[in-house]
Design a protein around this motif. Structure first.
Motif, PDB file in Angstrom:
ATOM      1  N   PHE A 107       0.836  -1.196   0.000  1.00 28.49           N
ATOM      2  CA  PHE A 107       0.000   0.000   0.000  1.00 28.49           C
ATOM      3  C   PHE A 107       0.876   1.254   0.000  1.00 28.49           C
ATOM      4  N   GLN A 108       0.254   2.362  -0.347  1.00 24.82           N
ATOM      5  CA  GLN A 108       0.845   3.683  -0.177  1.00 24.82           C
ATOM      6  C   GLN A 108      -0.178   4.597   0.481  1.00 24.82           C
ATOM      7  N   ILE A 164       4.399  10.854   0.089  1.00 23.73           N
ATOM      8  CA  ILE A 164       3.899   9.490  -0.088  1.00 23.73           C
ATOM      9  C   ILE A 164       4.773   8.522   0.704  1.00 23.73           C
ATOM     10  N   ILE A 165       4.154   7.580   1.402  1.00 25.26           N
ATOM     11  CA  ILE A 165       4.897   6.616   2.204  1.00 25.26           C
ATOM     12  C   ILE A 165       4.457   5.210   1.795  1.00 25.26           C
ATOM     13  N   ASP A 166       5.439   4.362   1.464  1.00 23.13           N
ATOM     14  CA  ASP A 166       5.171   2.954   1.155  1.00 23.13           C
ATOM     15  C   ASP A 166       4.936   2.187   2.451  1.00 23.13           C
ATOM     16  N   ILE A 167       3.949   1.294   2.409  1.00 17.74           N
ATOM     17  CA  ILE A 167       3.659   0.435   3.564  1.00 17.74           C
ATOM     18  C   ILE A 167       3.876  -1.022   3.146  1.00 17.74           C
ATOM     19  N   ASP A 171       3.268  -2.930  -9.466  1.00 18.69           N
ATOM     20  CA  ASP A 171       3.923  -1.668  -9.835  1.00 18.69           C
ATOM     21  C   ASP A 171       3.353  -1.084 -11.125  1.00 18.69           C
ATOM     22  N   GLN A 172       2.160  -1.528 -11.500  1.00 16.34           N
ATOM     23  CA  GLN A 172       1.569  -1.110 -12.777  1.00 16.34           C
ATOM     24  C   GLN A 172       0.222  -0.428 -12.587  1.00 16.34           C
ATOM     25  N   TRP A 173      -0.667  -1.045 -11.818  1.00 17.38           N
ATOM     26  CA  TRP A 173      -1.999  -0.495 -11.562  1.00 17.38           C
ATOM     27  C   TRP A 173      -2.112  -0.095 -10.103  1.00 17.38           C
ATOM     28  N   PHE A 174      -2.761   1.065  -9.845  1.00 10.60           N
ATOM     29  CA  PHE A 174      -2.853   1.599  -8.497  1.00 10.60           C
ATOM     30  C   PHE A 174      -4.291   2.059  -8.211  1.00 10.60           C
ATOM     31  N   VAL A 188      -3.426   1.103  -3.564  1.00  8.19           N
ATOM     32  CA  VAL A 188      -2.997  -0.292  -3.601  1.00  8.19           C
ATOM     33  C   VAL A 188      -2.062  -0.458  -4.794  1.00  8.19           C
ATOM     34  N   ASN A 189      -0.904  -1.063  -4.558  1.00  7.85           N
ATOM     35  CA  ASN A 189       0.078  -1.285  -5.614  1.00  7.85           C
ATOM     36  C   ASN A 189      -0.094  -2.691  -6.184  1.00  7.85           C
TER      37      ASN A 189
END
Length: 229
Positions: A46-47, A226-229, A76-79, A72-73
């Motif tokens: 998630f981000q 933005i923070i990656d989780i 690495d293509q659709w969010f 939702v990642n």
């Protein structure tokens, strides 16, 4: 004598051409929307992000927003993304109309982004996306010191708690750059197009939470932490 092709021959050629065009278009669409097949899993976490432009505008002007998002990642293509915020305006004594306008209300967006880079798995991204957005809000619209033509006295005129709502679409183009660790910074430009709206009986509201100054369309700018989780 020149022999002209008959109608059945022309129809056959046209049908074959259309079939080839359909196959080519379908192949192109499948290439665009399919997930790349490699060793990277589909779910990549998630981000969470927070817009920095809205709060700055809220401190420096008479309107602004506080907004956060959850993305939702997928590979690495659709969010897929959900955005939630609160918009606020306190526009006093408009220079043209003399009207004071106030509102505070939440707004919601739901949409999806597509990573446009060929190398999907690098840390930086360029993306395009779409959002559906909605807000339901109440507005106070007051015209102060209005001269009564009969009694020749000054009185305030207007309405408080006028119920309104708006639905709109947003087209988004943006950049997401990794700074260090899980921290990214990014910006996006948004073209906003009003779909439908319900406003009060005394005219158009000046500001719509999440949309901005009210019009048929609008352009917005976000700068996100933005923070990656």
């Amino acid at each position: 004598m020149i022999q002209r092709p008959n109608i059945s021959t022309l129809c056959s050629r046209l049908a074959i051409s259309l079939a080839l065009l359909l196959v080519a278009s379908t192949a192109h669409a499948q290439k665009l929307f399919r997930m790349e097949k490699d060793s990277i899993p589909i779910f990549r976490g998630f981000q969470i992000s927070f817009d920095l432009v809205g709060p700055a505008r809220l401190m420096l002007s008479d309107r602004g927003e506080i907004e956060g998002a959850l993305r939702v990642n997928l590979h690495d293509q659709w969010f897929p993304v959900v955005e939630i915020g609160i918009g606020k305006a306190n526009h006093e004594n408009d220079a043209v109309t003399g009207i004071t306008y106030k509102t505070t209300a939440p707004y919601f967006r739901l949409g999806i982004d597509l990573n446009l880079l060929k190398n999907k798995h690098q840390s930086n991204r360029i993306y395009g996306g779409i959002r559906y957005a909605f807000t339901s809000y109440k507005a106070d619209i007051i015209r102060k010191a209005l001269l009564d033509p009969t009694w020749k006295t000054k009185t305030d005129f207007g309405v408080e708690g006028m119920k309104c709502n708006m639905h709109w679409l947003e087209l988004v183009v943006g950049i997401d750059a990794k700074i260090f660790g899980p921290l990214h910074l990014g910006w996006s430009v948004r073209y906003k197009r009003r779909l439908s709206h319900k406003e009060g009986d005394i005219g158009q509201t000046w500001y719509v939470p999440g949309f901005g100054v009210n019009d048929q369309n609008s352009v917005g700018l976000n700068f996100n932490a933005i923070i990656d989780i």
